[in-house]
Design a protein around this motif. Structure first.
Motif, short mmCIF file in Angstrom:
data_model
loop_
_atom_site.label_atom_id
_atom_site.label_comp_id
_atom_site.label_asym_id
_atom_site.label_seq_id
_atom_site.Cartn_x
_atom_site.Cartn_y
_atom_site.Cartn_z
N ALA A 250 0.80 -1.36 0.00
CA ALA A 250 0.09 -0.02 0.05
C ALA A 250 0.82 1.29 -0.09
CB ALA A 250 -0.96 0.08 1.11
N ILE A 282 -3.38 -5.51 -2.56
CA ILE A 282 -2.75 -4.48 -1.93
C ILE A 282 -2.43 -4.87 -0.53
CG2 ILE A 282 -2.77 -1.92 -1.76
CD1 ILE A 282 -3.34 -2.86 -4.77
N SER A 283 -1.04 -5.11 -0.43
CA SER A 283 -0.60 -5.55 0.93
C SER A 283 -0.54 -4.62 1.92
CB SER A 283 0.58 -6.85 0.68
OG SER A 283 1.38 -5.76 0.42
N SER A 285 -2.31 -3.14 4.11
CA SER A 285 -3.24 -2.15 4.24
C SER A 285 -3.78 -1.60 5.60
CB SER A 285 -4.33 -2.76 3.47
OG SER A 285 -4.27 -3.00 2.12
N LEU A 288 -3.50 2.03 6.38
CA LEU A 288 -4.22 3.02 5.66
C LEU A 288 -5.53 2.88 6.55
CD1 LEU A 288 -4.53 1.36 1.96
CD2 LEU A 288 -3.08 3.28 2.96
N MET A 293 -8.21 4.61 1.88
CA MET A 293 -8.63 3.52 1.19
C MET A 293 -9.62 3.92 0.23
SD MET A 293 -9.41 -0.38 2.68
CE MET A 293 -8.16 -0.17 3.89
N ARG A 297 -9.30 3.51 -4.16
CA ARG A 297 -10.42 2.90 -4.88
C ARG A 297 -10.68 3.65 -5.98
NH1 ARG A 297 -12.42 0.73 0.18
NH2 ARG A 297 -12.01 -1.55 0.19
N TYR A 309 -8.98 -6.39 -7.71
CA TYR A 309 -8.12 -6.34 -6.84
C TYR A 309 -8.81 -6.15 -5.60
CZ TYR A 309 -9.97 -1.33 -6.51
OH TYR A 309 -10.86 -0.34 -6.26
N PHE A 311 -8.02 -5.05 -0.87
CA PHE A 311 -6.85 -4.72 -0.06
C PHE A 311 -6.90 -5.79 1.16
CE2 PHE A 311 -8.35 -0.60 -1.78
CZ PHE A 311 -7.38 0.04 -1.83
N SER A 313 -4.34 -7.22 4.84
CA SER A 313 -3.06 -7.01 5.75
C SER A 313 -2.84 -8.20 6.33
CB SER A 313 -3.47 -5.98 6.69
OG SER A 313 -2.63 -6.20 7.72
#
Length: 333
Positions: A250, A282-283, A285, A288, A293, A297, A309, A311, A313
């Motif tokens: 991210a 999207i690692s 995250s 964020l 976020m 987007r 895609y 998000f 974590s």
């Protein structure tokens, strides 16, 4: 599987057996003083045979045994008795193993199925005994064929990882952390580039006791398709994955640009890789907030029109179950 046990490139030496000699013998028994020729054939030399084994994941066994030598064929004897065939030697390899001639670098074959067998080096043919050479003008030939000598070759074994999902990303994108978070694999994790130097495999446990295999491919760098860094060494593993999960952090300066660079490296290495299903994650995250976020987007919806895609974590487990569900659905669609 620890990284040290993952071996995906070895060189071996294989020798087939010599064929046995044909026998020179004339039939003799009581009251028969001048029997005809009855020398038997020599046995063939042993083959070196390769067999696929789905329970193997690495070539680590070949670190400790690199020479394979088959048995020699037995010699023929009287009464047209043939010599025994030489003992074959079997090499069991993981599925996805490619065999190359060490001198020419030519691909000989590839093992992709359980139980598939291929002869790597053929044994020498046994010589024919003297009874084969009897003619109307030569009733008692006193010669036979020698067996054909076996062959010796140096072979390179390359393993292309067979996995359902391949993790693709730049170094330090969080691939090993994700693998550790959703599987029981224990890859090396550290905050520096190229922590992972060899692929790690893990089994993702899904709902209702279902599972699939995920491979953490070492990080790609720009220019990998031309062999920069360890480019070819890494990229060959992506060829055997059913689908690709692109991992982009991210905090990247430009998520879309980073994805395009990764895609371009795959395209230049092998355009067929772009036919695989793709998902962008999207690692990292967890750094964020919801507002940021939502802003991201808006931009990502423009850039990733045809590619899904999401998000995630790995540290906070945010989006991890949704990721597993999505991967499972894509693999079975």
């Amino acid at each position: 599987m620890t990284e040290g046990n993952f071996v995906d490139y070895v060189k071996i030496h294989a020798s087939s057996g010599n064929g046995g000699k044909g026998s020179v013998h004339l039939h003799r028994e009581k009251y028969i003083t001048k029997g005809g020729p009855d020398g038997g054939d020599g046995g063939r030399g042993g083959h070196v045979i390769v067999r696929g084994n789905k329970n193997l994941w690495t070539l680590v066994g070949f670190k400790f045994q690199r020479h394979f030598k088959a048995g020699h064929g037995g010699h023929g004897s009287k009464n047209r008795s043939s010599g025994a065939d030489g003992e074959d030697v079997y090499m069991e390899v993981p599925l996805g193993t490619v065999f190359r001639n060490s001198e020419t670098n030519e691909i000989l074959f590839e093992i992709t199925e359980e139980g598939e067998e291929r002869i790597l080096v053929e044994g020498g043919m046994g010589g024919r005994g003297n009874w084969h050479f009897k003619t109307s003008t030569n009733q008692t030939p006193r010669y036979a064929q020698s067996g054909v000598k076996g062959q010796e070759v140096d072979i390179i074994l390359e393993l292309k990882v067979l996995a359902d999902v391949g993790l693709v990303g730049f170094p330090n994108a969080g691939k090993s952390t994700l693998l550790a978070a959703i599987t029981s694999a224990k890859p090396k994790i550290a905050n520096y580039e190229f922590t992972t130097l060899k692929p790690n495999l893990g089994i993702v446990q899904h709902r209702d006791f279902q599972s699939f295999v995920m491979a953490d491919i070492p990080g790609i760098i720009e220019g990998a398709a031309e062999g920069k860094g360890l480019g070819h060494y890494f990229l060959r593993h992506i060829e055997r994955n059913a689908m690709l999960l692109f991992l982009i952090p991210a905090d990247s300066n430009d998520i879309s640009k980073e994805y395009e660079i990764l895609l371009d490296e795959l395209r230049r290495y092998n355009p067929e890789l772009l036919d695989k299903e793709r998902l962008v994650a999207i690692s990292k995250s967890d750094m964020l907030d919801a507002e940021l976020m939502d802003e991201m987007r808006i931009e990502l919806d423009k850039d990733f029109k045809d590619i899904p895609y999401m998000f995630i974590s790995s540290v906070s487990q945010f989006g991890i179950q949704e990721l597993k569900d999505r991967l499972w659905k894509m693999l079975n669609s």
